[in-house]
Write a protein that holds these residues in place. Structure first.
Motif, PDB file in Angstrom:
ATOM      1  N   UNK A  12      57.465  -3.933 -37.664  1.00  8.28           N
ATOM      2  CA  UNK A  12      57.381  -5.364 -37.927  1.00  8.28           C
ATOM      3  C   UNK A  12      58.443  -6.060 -37.072  1.00  8.28           C
ATOM      4  N   UNK A  13      58.028  -6.937 -36.161  1.00  9.64           N
ATOM      5  CA  UNK A  13      58.992  -7.598 -35.273  1.00  9.64           C
ATOM      6  C   UNK A  13      59.953  -8.487 -36.050  1.00  9.64           C
ATOM      7  N   UNK A  14      59.614  -8.857 -37.290  1.00 10.55           N
ATOM      8  CA  UNK A  14      60.511  -9.662 -38.106  1.00 10.55           C
ATOM      9  C   UNK A  14      61.666  -8.840 -38.669  1.00 10.55           C
ATOM     10  N   UNK A  15      61.683  -7.545 -38.362  1.00  8.60           N
ATOM     11  CA  UNK A  15      62.782  -6.662 -38.764  1.00  8.60           C
ATOM     12  C   UNK A  15      63.412  -6.079 -37.500  1.00  8.60           C
ATOM     13  N   UNK A  16      64.219  -6.898 -36.804  1.00  9.34           N
ATOM     14  CA  UNK A  16      64.725  -6.487 -35.486  1.00  9.34           C
ATOM     15  C   UNK A  16      65.569  -5.220 -35.503  1.00  9.34           C
ATOM     16  N   UNK A  17      66.239  -4.950 -36.609  1.00 10.94           N
ATOM     17  CA  UNK A  17      67.036  -3.723 -36.671  1.00 10.94           C
ATOM     18  C   UNK A  17      66.188  -2.486 -36.480  1.00 10.94           C
ATOM     19  N   UNK A  18      65.005  -2.475 -37.106  1.00 13.18           N
ATOM     20  CA  UNK A  18      64.099  -1.340 -36.958  1.00 13.18           C
ATOM     21  C   UNK A  18      63.586  -1.222 -35.529  1.00 13.18           C
ATOM     22  N   UNK A  19      63.266  -2.378 -34.932  1.00 13.14           N
ATOM     23  CA  UNK A  19      62.734  -2.378 -33.560  1.00 13.14           C
ATOM     24  C   UNK A  19      63.790  -1.912 -32.572  1.00 13.14           C
ATOM     25  N   UNK A  54      64.795 -17.938 -37.201  1.00 10.46           N
ATOM     26  CA  UNK A  54      65.921 -18.217 -36.318  1.00 10.46           C
ATOM     27  C   UNK A  54      66.937 -17.077 -36.361  1.00 10.46           C
ATOM     28  N   UNK A  55      67.133 -16.496 -37.544  1.00 10.76           N
ATOM     29  CA  UNK A  55      67.998 -15.326 -37.647  1.00 10.76           C
ATOM     30  C   UNK A  55      67.426 -14.126 -36.918  1.00 10.76           C
ATOM     31  N   UNK A  56      66.110 -13.965 -37.013  1.00 16.52           N
ATOM     32  CA  UNK A  56      65.447 -12.862 -36.302  1.00 16.52           C
ATOM     33  C   UNK A  56      65.663 -12.988 -34.802  1.00 16.52           C
ATOM     34  N   UNK A  57      65.425 -14.179 -34.256  1.00 20.60           N
ATOM     35  CA  UNK A  57      65.610 -14.372 -32.820  1.00 20.60           C
ATOM     36  C   UNK A  57      67.081 -14.261 -32.425  1.00 20.60           C
ATOM     37  N   UNK A  58      67.992 -14.711 -33.303  1.00 21.84           N
ATOM     38  CA  UNK A  58      69.423 -14.535 -33.028  1.00 21.84           C
ATOM     39  C   UNK A  58      69.756 -13.065 -32.815  1.00 21.84           C
ATOM     40  N   UNK A  59      69.204 -12.211 -33.680  1.00 22.36           N
ATOM     41  CA  UNK A  59      69.506 -10.783 -33.603  1.00 22.36           C
ATOM     42  C   UNK A  59      68.990 -10.175 -32.303  1.00 22.36           C
ATOM     43  N   UNK A  60      67.775 -10.534 -31.926  1.00 21.06           N
ATOM     44  CA  UNK A  60      67.236 -10.014 -30.663  1.00 21.06           C
ATOM     45  C   UNK A  60      68.066 -10.504 -29.478  1.00 21.06           C
ATOM     46  N   UNK A  61      68.390 -11.793 -29.464  1.00 20.98           N
ATOM     47  CA  UNK A  61      69.158 -12.329 -28.334  1.00 20.98           C
ATOM     48  C   UNK A  61      70.535 -11.687 -28.247  1.00 20.98           C
ATOM     49  N   UNK A  62      71.178 -11.491 -29.409  1.00 21.68           N
ATOM     50  CA  UNK A  62      72.517 -10.903 -29.428  1.00 21.68           C
ATOM     51  C   UNK A  62      72.530  -9.481 -28.877  1.00 21.68           C
ATOM     52  N   UNK A  63      71.396  -8.790 -28.989  1.00 24.28           N
ATOM     53  CA  UNK A  63      71.323  -7.397 -28.525  1.00 24.28           C
ATOM     54  C   UNK A  63      71.201  -7.285 -27.013  1.00 24.28           C
ATOM     55  N   UNK A  64      70.941  -8.403 -26.333  1.00 23.49           N
ATOM     56  CA  UNK A  64      70.665  -8.369 -24.898  1.00 23.49           C
ATOM     57  C   UNK A  64      71.922  -8.594 -24.074  1.00 23.49           C
ATOM     58  N   UNK A  65      71.955  -7.954 -22.910  1.00 23.15           N
ATOM     59  CA  UNK A  65      73.070  -8.113 -21.983  1.00 23.15           C
ATOM     60  C   UNK A  65      72.951  -9.437 -21.237  1.00 23.15           C
ATOM     61  N   UNK A  66      74.084  -9.983 -20.765  1.00 24.96           N
ATOM     62  CA  UNK A  66      74.008 -11.174 -19.911  1.00 24.96           C
ATOM     63  C   UNK A  66      73.080 -10.928 -18.720  1.00 24.96           C
ATOM     64  N   UNK A  67      72.348 -11.975 -18.337  1.00 25.06           N
ATOM     65  CA  UNK A  67      71.364 -11.820 -17.266  1.00 25.06           C
ATOM     66  C   UNK A  67      69.984 -11.466 -17.762  1.00 25.06           C
ATOM     67  N   UNK A  68      69.861 -11.234 -19.087  1.00 19.97           N
ATOM     68  CA  UNK A  68      68.550 -10.970 -19.686  1.00 19.97           C
ATOM     69  C   UNK A  68      67.745 -12.258 -19.763  1.00 19.97           C
TER      70      UNK A  68
END
Length: 270
Positions: free
Chosen positions: A131-138, A172-186
């Protein structure tokens, strides 16, 4: 079991249409059922531009992937990837660079089964059933970690998935988590259904989608912009799908861009 039926898991609900199979039908695919086709025809009577929305959205995805490739991105995380039809992310990316890596994520059983069949034997692409709404699992899935190096820039694709993350799931929290996991330049590519345009009745569509397996939440321009967080939108900013870096100029005076029905944009992490 034959190849023809391998993509139909025993767990499939034949009584309710699914968003992934509706999208497949609108794009001319074959991995859908009678309930999906009937529901799609009903939606097209209510909203005649539905097929145009799907086609323009798919074209945007291709342009966004190629743009990211031009910026040096060689690994992609495709959220809510759906049922693979012609022009999947790994086909687009690996045509430009065979070493490009792609992780698809979806929860719909047919999408997962067919993707796994398609990717059999592929070392550089994989399907994650989550489930993409559970970013930790993804983000912590073994396949995600095998293929993607989060110390390096990633192309995150959230194409027609945000509106399936309902308010109670904290989009918004879900997208925050995905964005936070990405390196600069992503990079992050988003398309999202909106009711900002009079030509679409978002509330009516939302009510209709309650009959399917997937509810939908149309959002305003300001809400869609929030999903990008502090990512810097590249030109031309947040527009509709057909207006984001079209391959040919749109000089048709009769074109009504609001018929795209979706906001579209690509942002870069500073």
């Amino acid at each position: 079991m034959t190849q023809q039926t391998n993509w139909v898991p025993t767990s499939v609900d034949f009584e309710k249409p699914s968003a992934a199979r509706l999208y497949d039908y609108l794009l001319g695919g074959n991995h859908n059922f009678a309930v999906d086709r009937a529901f799609a025809e009903k939606l097209m009577k209510m909203q005649p531009e539905a097929k145009r929305v799907a086609v323009n959205n798919r074209a945007f995805m291709r342009r966004a992937v190629l743009f990211m490739m031009e910026q040096g991105i060689r690994q992609f995380l495709d959220l809510g990837s759906g049922i693979p039809t012609v022009g999947n992310v790994h086909e687009i990316a690996q045509e430009a660079d065979p070493d490009a890596r792609v992780v698809y994520v979806d929860i719909e059983n047919v999408a997962v089964a067919h993707s796994q069949l398609l990717l059999e034997g592929s070392d550089n692409a994989a399907m994650v059933h989550a489930d993409v709404a559970k970013p930790g699992l993804v983000l912590n899935d073994a396949q995600t970690r095998r293929l993607l190096d989060f110390d390096q820039p990633v192309g995150l694709l959230a194409v027609t998935i945000g509106h399936y993350i309902l308010d109670e799931q904290d989009p918004f929290g879900v997208f925050d988590t995905y964005r936070d996991a990405l390196a600069p330049g992503s990079f992050l590519a988003i398309t999202h259904f909106t009711n900002d345009f009079d030509i679409f009745d978002g509330d009516k569509l939302s009510n209709e989608m309650k009959q399917s397996q997937n509810n939908i939440r149309a959002r305003s321009r300001e809400e869609v912009l929030r999903l990008f967080g502090d990512f810097e939108l590249v030109e031309p900013g947040l527009v509709t799908t057909s207006q984001w870096r079209p391959e040919r100029p749109t000089d048709d005076e009769d074109t009504i861009v609001e018929q795209d029905g979706l906001y579209a944009g690509v942002g870069r992490k500073p």
